[in-house]
Design a protein around this motif. Structure first.
Motif, mmCIF file in Angstrom:
data_model
loop_
_atom_site.group_PDB
_atom_site.id
_atom_site.type_symbol
_atom_site.label_atom_id
_atom_site.label_comp_id
_atom_site.label_asym_id
_atom_site.label_seq_id
_atom_site.Cartn_x
_atom_site.Cartn_y
_atom_site.Cartn_z
ATOM 1 N N GLY A 156 1.737 -7.052 -2.778
ATOM 2 C CA GLY A 156 -0.067 -6.186 -3.444
ATOM 3 C C GLY A 156 -0.775 -6.931 -2.804
ATOM 4 O O GLY A 156 -1.564 -6.330 -3.355
ATOM 5 N N GLU A 157 -0.224 -8.421 -2.481
ATOM 6 C CA GLU A 157 -1.991 -9.485 -2.982
ATOM 7 C C GLU A 157 -1.927 -9.480 -0.836
ATOM 8 O O GLU A 157 -2.960 -10.362 -1.040
ATOM 9 N N THR A 160 6.584 -6.377 -5.503
ATOM 10 C CA THR A 160 5.353 -6.321 -6.392
ATOM 11 C C THR A 160 5.081 -6.066 -7.157
ATOM 12 O O THR A 160 6.256 -5.055 -7.820
ATOM 13 N N ARG A 189 2.419 -4.204 -8.734
ATOM 14 C CA ARG A 189 1.049 -3.470 -8.538
ATOM 15 C C ARG A 189 2.015 -1.787 -7.876
ATOM 16 O O ARG A 189 2.733 -1.787 -7.477
ATOM 17 N N ASP A 190 1.046 -0.547 -8.432
ATOM 18 C CA ASP A 190 1.463 0.614 -8.232
ATOM 19 C C ASP A 190 0.657 0.319 -6.864
ATOM 20 O O ASP A 190 -0.532 0.905 -6.554
ATOM 21 N N LEU A 191 2.182 0.402 -5.260
ATOM 22 C CA LEU A 191 0.992 0.667 -4.401
ATOM 23 C C LEU A 191 0.755 1.537 -4.316
ATOM 24 O O LEU A 191 -0.282 1.947 -3.059
ATOM 25 N N GLU A 213 -2.589 1.419 -4.670
ATOM 26 C CA GLU A 213 -3.358 0.378 -3.662
ATOM 27 C C GLU A 213 -3.730 1.099 -2.791
ATOM 28 O O GLU A 213 -4.788 0.827 -2.123
ATOM 29 N N GLU A 268 -6.860 3.315 -3.838
ATOM 30 C CA GLU A 268 -7.922 2.823 -3.261
ATOM 31 C C GLU A 268 -8.007 2.149 -1.863
ATOM 32 O O GLU A 268 -9.489 1.250 -2.142
ATOM 33 N N ARG A 298 -7.033 -0.602 -0.961
ATOM 34 C CA ARG A 298 -6.873 -2.082 -0.676
ATOM 35 C C ARG A 298 -5.488 -2.311 0.264
ATOM 36 O O ARG A 298 -5.052 -3.365 0.556
ATOM 37 N N PHE A 299 -4.258 -1.123 0.552
ATOM 38 C CA PHE A 299 -2.556 -1.350 1.212
ATOM 39 C C PHE A 299 -3.153 -0.793 1.639
ATOM 40 O O PHE A 299 -3.188 0.837 1.991
ATOM 41 N N TYR A 338 2.993 0.659 3.832
ATOM 42 C CA TYR A 338 3.427 1.229 1.735
ATOM 43 C C TYR A 338 5.090 1.581 2.981
ATOM 44 O O TYR A 338 5.763 1.546 2.457
#
Length: 545
Positions: free
Chosen positions: A332-333, A370, A372-374, A377, A380, A382-383, A388
């Motif tokens: 996720g980064e 990850t 994070r909640d992809l 993401e 928003e 960012r992914f 995904y």
């Protein structure tokens, strides 16, 4: 007595159920049975060892026969006794022998020279093993060597120069004193000496040891489906591991999600170690720990001169993990521009090194992880959504340690053992009940990694015997001092479940002892465990139904 006067009817006698040859007990074998034995020896040990065994058996048979014939008959001359060996071979049905008086095949250094017809060994070898690339009358040759060695009083070795078993019309045997064989002696003696078999057995033993080591390396995977430090007792985690096992059998991309420290990389290793890619590399990289400028080179490799400091060609992790598994932690980064390149790699199954203009095919299994909640993401921006879905072919969610409390004490005991050994603290045997309660009640926001650090702290601080609450970190013994959950965290049913599973773990899975401590019947406990899906992973009490 002359050797030609030996008569089978006079030599062979019967007494009730026993057969005697020249007054000594004899056995009658079907040549087919001997042929099957030959095939088994060759199949199990190879031609070299099988030949050595049968040659030595024939040699001792010939030696004993020569000794018996010398003692049992009044020979006209020593020559008759020496020549009786071939006559006996015929009488016993092994082979038909011709000894030409004058032949171009015989030379002055030959102690014996003969033509063999109807050899049972050649017949059976052809029947069970087919045409050989060497002479196959091993036991017959050994018999001739053994008989003549005793009769001559010095070592005699016989050799087939032609053999029906290797496609010749007849079998031809030549015998010489050992020292007359010259350069051939060493090779011939190999089959008459035990080192031939000893070497083969030693080689076989070494091969077996190597195979055992390979099997032993797979045993932990085959028995538990997880590495030794992947402890799981809670039904939630057991279901997670079962999914990882099933996923391992295929090469689909896997996305592992869960909080930091929950054990995502260990699950990735479970997938690798239970797959057909086990013998190939498992490589891991933390995408959040490598700068964006270096990450592309790290993953895809670079060409010499592609950037400052690129002094030579270098393959990336996708190439280095060929045939194995690549684990991309904290995916996720990834920056958006790297997400585009990773998506292309997954779709095309090729990589392009930095500075090159051609693609290289790859064969690697990808596991990403990850905390994070992809989905959030993606919403928003960012992914990438397409990446995904490309990663989320199969998703495995690792529950936090606080949601699998039945794993806390097994993990704590494992860490106490491994860390104690590493730090030289083998005097620690376990935890006091009070310390175990603190560990069970603590929330473990840092999950398994925090638990491991807490146990290392305890190992350092403990005096001897068992770990006490005072040996644990301050936050563990203080926050773990009450069973009351944080406001709004648990329902009454969830508190009951945690209490039951916690007590069960502390009692090492024994339902009888657990029910007694909780003050309920074993049947009641069994029904609740069945409801939780945990009855298959504990020791039933005597009254469970």
């Amino acid at each position: 007595m002359k050797f030609s006067e030996l008569d089978l009817q006079e030599l062979l006698s019967f007494d009730d159920s026993l057969v005697a040859f020249n007054g000594r007990r004899a056995l009658i074998f079907d040549p087919l049975a001997l042929g099957i034995l030959r095939k088994e020896l060759v199949t199990m040990f190879g031609n070299h060892v099988a030949r050595g065994l049968l040659t030595r058996m024939g040699y001792f048979h010939g030696w004993v026969t020569a000794k018996n014939m010398k003692d049992d008959f009044p020979w006209d001359s020593a020559s008759d006794w020496r020549r009786a060996g071939g006559r006996l071979h015929q009488l016993q049905g092994h082979v038909q022998i011709e000894v030409p008086e004058d032949s171009e095949g015989r030379h002055k250094e030959h102690l014996a020279w003969a033509v063999w017809r109807e050899s049972y060994e050649a017949e059976q070898h052809l029947l069970h093993l087919g045409v050989s690339d060497e002479a196959v009358c091993w036991a017959l040759t050994g018999f001739a060597s053994g008989y003549m060695s005793l009769a001559q009083g010095r070592e005699v070795l016989a050799k087939e120069t032609k053999c029906c078993g290797q496609g010749d019309a007849v079998c031809t045997i030549v015998a010489k004193y050992a020292d007359a064989w010259g350069e051939e002696l060493e090779n011939l003696q190999t089959y008459y000496q035990s080192p031939c078999l000893d070497h083969a057995l030693h080689t076989a033993a070494e091969q077996l040891k190597a195979l055992e080591q390979q099997i032993r390396a797979r045993v932990p995977t085959a028995q538990s489906a997880v590495p030794a430090d992947m402890i799981a007792r809670d039904p939630v985690m057991l279901r997670c591991l079962d999914l990882a096992k099933r996923v391992a059998k295929v090469d689909s991309v896997v996305l592992v999600t869960g909080e930091s420290g929950a054990g995502k990389e260990r699950i990735a290793k479970v997938i690798h170690e239970d797959s057909a890619r086990l013998r190939r590399p498992f490589l891991a990289v933390n995408c959040g720990a490598v700068s964006e400028s270096l990450l592309e080179s790290e993953l895809f490799g670079h060409k010499r001169g592609a950037f400052t400091g690129a002094t030579q060609d270098r393959p990336g992790l996708f190439e280095a993990a060929s045939g194995g598994t690549l684990f991309l932690d904290e995916i996720g980064e990834l920056p958006l521009n790297m997400q585009v390149k990773l998506l292309r790699v997954l779709q095309e199954r090729t990589v392009r090194r930095v500075g090159e203009n051609h693609d290289r095919p790859i064969d690697v299994r990808l596991v990403a992880a990850t905390n994070r909640d992809l989905r959030l993401e993606v919403r928003e921006g960012r992914f990438r959504q397409d990446l995904y879905y490309r990663l989320k072919v199969i998703e495995i969610h690792i529950p936090p340690l606080r949601d699998r409390r039945a794993d806390i004490m097994p993990l704590a005991r494992h860490f106490l053992d491994t860390i104690g050994t590493r730090l030289g603290r083998n005097d620690l045997s376990g935890f006091t009940p009070e310390a175990a309660d603190c560990l069970q009640r603590y929330q473990w926001e840092g999950n398994v990694r925090e638990l491991q650090n807490a146990i290392e702290h305890a190992v350092v601080m403990a005096l001897a015997g068992r770990v006490t609450p005072g040996d644990l970190p301050v936050e563990v013994r203080e926050d773990g001092g009450t069973l009351l959950p944080r406001p709004g965290e648990q329902t009454l049913a969830e508190m009951e479940r945690d209490m039951i599973l916690t007590t069960l773990a502390r009692k090492n899975g024994n339902q009888t002892h657990t029910a007694k401590e909780l003050g309920i019947g074993t049947a009641t406990l069994y029904r609740k465990l069945k409801k939780y899906g945990a009855q298959g992973f504990v020791v039933p009490g005597p009254n469970a139904d």
